[in-house]
Write an enzyme that holds these catalytic residues in place. Structure first.
Site, PDB file in Angstrom:
ATOM      1  N   GLY A 112       8.861  -4.975  -8.789  1.00  8.76           N
ATOM      2  CA  GLY A 112      10.244  -4.653  -9.147  1.00  8.76           C
ATOM      3  C   GLY A 112      11.193  -5.680  -8.544  1.00  8.76           C
ATOM      4  O   GLY A 112      10.878  -6.877  -8.474  1.00  8.76           O
ATOM      5  N   VAL A 200       7.330  -7.212   2.403  1.00 10.24           N
ATOM      6  CA  VAL A 200       7.902  -8.462   1.872  1.00 10.24           C
ATOM      7  C   VAL A 200       9.410  -8.560   2.112  1.00 10.24           C
ATOM      8  O   VAL A 200       9.966  -9.655   2.108  1.00 10.24           O
ATOM      9  CB  VAL A 200       7.623  -8.575   0.350  1.00 10.24           C
ATOM     10  CG1 VAL A 200       8.568  -7.649  -0.440  1.00 10.24           C
ATOM     11  CG2 VAL A 200       7.742 -10.019  -0.120  1.00 10.24           C
ATOM     12  N   GLU A 291       2.489   5.095   6.134  1.00 11.18           N
ATOM     13  CA  GLU A 291       2.786   4.851   7.555  1.00 11.18           C
ATOM     14  C   GLU A 291       2.393   6.081   8.389  1.00 11.18           C
ATOM     15  O   GLU A 291       1.886   5.931   9.508  1.00 11.18           O
ATOM     16  CB  GLU A 291       4.269   4.550   7.741  1.00 11.18           C
ATOM     17  CG  GLU A 291       4.657   4.184   9.180  1.00 11.18           C
ATOM     18  CD  GLU A 291       6.104   3.724   9.281  1.00 11.18           C
ATOM     19  OE1 GLU A 291       6.988   4.602   9.461  1.00 11.18           O
ATOM     20  OE2 GLU A 291       6.355   2.506   9.163  1.00 11.18           O
TER      21      GLU A 291
HETATM   22  O1  48C Z   1       7.195  -4.290  -3.657  1.00  9.29           O
HETATM   23  C1  48C Z   1       7.811  -3.236  -3.496  1.00  9.29           C
HETATM   24  N1  48C Z   1       8.693  -2.782  -4.448  1.00  9.29           N
HETATM   25  C2  48C Z   1       9.402  -1.640  -4.313  1.00  9.29           C
HETATM   26  O2  48C Z   1      10.181  -1.293  -5.218  1.00  9.29           O
HETATM   27  C3  48C Z   1       9.217  -0.881  -3.120  1.00  9.29           C
HETATM   28  C4  48C Z   1       8.325  -1.319  -2.162  1.00  9.29           C
HETATM   29  N2  48C Z   1       7.616  -2.492  -2.361  1.00  9.29           N
HETATM   30  C5  48C Z   1       6.639  -2.968  -1.397  1.00  9.29           C
HETATM   31  O3  48C Z   1       6.295  -1.912  -0.493  1.00  9.29           O
HETATM   32  C6  48C Z   1       7.228  -4.095  -0.572  1.00  9.29           C
HETATM   33  O4  48C Z   1       6.194  -4.947  -0.100  1.00  9.29           O
HETATM   34  C7  48C Z   1       7.804  -3.325   0.614  1.00  9.29           C
HETATM   35  O5  48C Z   1       7.927  -4.191   1.752  1.00  9.29           O
HETATM   36  C8  48C Z   1       6.750  -2.234   0.821  1.00  9.29           C
HETATM   37  C9  48C Z   1       7.232  -0.907   1.421  1.00  9.29           C
HETATM   38  N3  48C Z   1       8.225  -1.059   2.429  1.00  9.29           N
HETATM   39  C10 48C Z   1       9.554  -0.767   2.101  1.00  9.29           C
HETATM   40  O6  48C Z   1       9.938  -0.468   1.026  1.00  9.29           O
HETATM   41  C11 48C Z   1      10.531  -0.784   3.257  1.00  9.29           C
HETATM   42  N4  48C Z   1      10.191  -1.896   4.125  1.00  9.29           N
HETATM   43  C12 48C Z   1      10.436   0.544   3.977  1.00  9.29           C
END
Ligand code: 48C
Length: 342
Positions: A112, A200, A291
C-alpha cells in the site's frame, strides 16, 4: 510327565525370545530408514560456529572488568547482553566478524502506501546498516513498480517479491510471520547465516553493526524500556495464545525489529504463525497482533541478545537520557492517512 512339561516351557520360552529377536530386528530395520531419513531431510540451519577469533595485529584499548556504563543494565538475569553505546568496541567486534564469511538476510514489507518509506529506509541502510558486510535485502511489496532505484554498495543485494494487497494493516503486519517462516524454509537455508526482520516506516541514523548479531535477538520497545511491567501492553486475555499473566514478563519487545540465526528465527516465526492461526480459529486477535505473540515467545524462549532502544527509537525528534545514540527509528507518520482504510 513333569520332565515333559518343563521341556515344553523351556521350548516356549526360547520360541518367544526368538520371535522377539526377529520382531526387534525387522522393526529396528524398518525404524532405521525413518531415523536416517529424518537426519538427512532435517535442514541444516546450523549457525556457522566461527567462535570469536580475534586478529593478532589488532590494536585497541584495554578492556576493564570493573568499569562500565553505570546508567544502564548491559546484561539480563539470564546473562544475555543488552547492547548499548559504550558497552562494545566496534573495531574489535568488526575485526572478529570480518574473518567470517557471513551473510545477513534482511526482510522488509512495503504494501500500500508504505512504499513511500522505501527510499529513506534503503538509502540510510546503505549508510549505517552492517556497513562492510554482505547483506541481502528481501523486499515484499504489492507494488513492485513503486520500488525506488537505490544504488547498493558491493556485496549488497536486493530481491523484490510481490505479494497480493491486503485490506487491513493488521493483516499485513501479522502475515509477515508466515511469509518469513516460508522464506527461511524455502530460500535462505544456504543463502544466509543471520536474518533481521524490520519495519519499513523507519530510517537508520547511526551504526547498526555486527554487535547486533546473535542466536535469537530481541529489541526492547522504546515506549516501555523504563517503565514497570504492569504498564506493558501484553495480551492479558487467557483466551489468546499470546496470553501473558499479570505480574509476568521480562521486557516489552518491539515487533518492528527482531532477528537471529535462521534456525531460531524460523522457530519464532513458525510458533507465532501457529498461535495466530489458533487465535483466528477462536475468533480472537491479540492486542498488538504479531508483536503480542512475539512477546509471549520471548518470555518462554529468552533472547540470547537484547538490543537497547537505540536500535529502534520512537521518533527521531525525541531523545532520552540513557539513549546516547539513535541508530534506527520509526519515522513520524500520519497512521490514518498512510494505512489502508478498512
Ligand atoms: O507494508 C505495510 N503496509 C501497511 O499498510 C501497513 C503495514 N505495513 C508493514 O507492516 C510495514 O512494513 C510496517 O512497518 C509493518 C507494521 N508496522 C506498522 O505498521 C507500524 N510500524 C506499527
Amino acid at each position: 510327565m513333569v520332565l515333559r512339561q518343563s521341556f515344553l516351557i523351556i521350548l516356549a520360552f526360547f520360541g518367544m525370545v526368538l520371535c522377539g529377536l526377529i520382531y526387534l530386528n525387522t522393526n529396528q530395520n524398518s525404524c532405521k530408514p525413518q531415523i536416517i531419513e529424518k537426519v538427512i531431510t532435517k535442514k541444516n540451519w546450523k549457525l556457522k560456529n566461527f567462535g570469536l577469533r580475534s586478529p593478532v595485529g589488532l590494536v585497541y584499548n584495554q578492556p576493564s572488568a570493573l568499569v562500565s556504563r553505570t546508567d544502564v543494565a548491559s546484561v539480563t538475569p539470564w546473562l544475555a547482553p543488552i547492547v548499548w553505546e559504550g558497552t562494545f568496541d566496534s573495531r574489535v567486534i568488526d575485526s572478529i566478524y570480518k574473518q567470517q564469511n557471513i551473510t545477513i538476510a534482511t526482510t522488509v514489507f512495503a504494501l500500500g502506501k508504505y512504499t513511500r518509506f522505501l527510499k529513506d529506509f534503503l538509502e540510510s541502510a546503505e549508510e549505517h546498516y552492517f556497513v562492510g558486510f554482505r547483506v541481502h535485502f528481501y523486499l515484499f511489496t504489492d507494488q513492485p513498480e513503486e520500488v525506488p532505484n537505490v544504488k547498493l554498495g558491493q556485496e549488497r543485494y536486493l530481491t523484490v517479491k510481490t505479494l497480493p494487497s491486503m485490506n487491513r494493516w493488521q493483516d499485513i503486519s501479522m502475515s509477515r510471520m508466515e511469509i518469513l517462516e516460508k522464506l527461511i524454509e524455502n530460500e535462505l537455508a544456504s543463502e544466509a547465516d543471520y536474518i533481521f526482520c524490520l519495519d519499513v516506516d523507519t530510517k537508520f541514523y547511526g551504526r547498526w553493526g555486527v554487535e547486533s548479531l546473535g542466536r535469537l535477538v530481541g529489541v526492547i520497545h522504546p515506549w516501555f524500556f523504563n517503565v514497570p511491567r504492569f504498564l506493558f501492553t501484553y495480551e492479558h486475555r487467557p483466551k489468546s495464545q499470546a496470553y501473558i499473566p499479570a505480574g509476568k514478563g521480562d521486557f516489552y519487545y518491539t515487533g518492528a525489529a527482531f532477528g537471529g540465526s535462521l534456525k531460531d528465527v524460523h522457530n519464532l516465526t513458525k510458533t507465532c504463525r501457529e498461535q495466530m492461526n489458533i487465535d483466528t480459529a477462536n475468533s480472537i486477535e491479540a492486542l498488538w497482533h504479531e508483536e503480542s505473540h512475539l512477546n509471549k515467545y520471548f518470555l518462554y524462549n529468552k533472547p540470547s541478545k537484547l538490543l537497547s532502544p537505540e536500535y529502534l527509537w520512537r521518533d527521531i525528534s525525541m531523545s532520552s537520557g540513557s539513549v546516547k545514540i539513535i541508530r534506527f527509528s520509526h519515522v513520524a507518520k500520519n497512521n490514518a492517512e498512510v494505512r489502508p482504510n478498512l
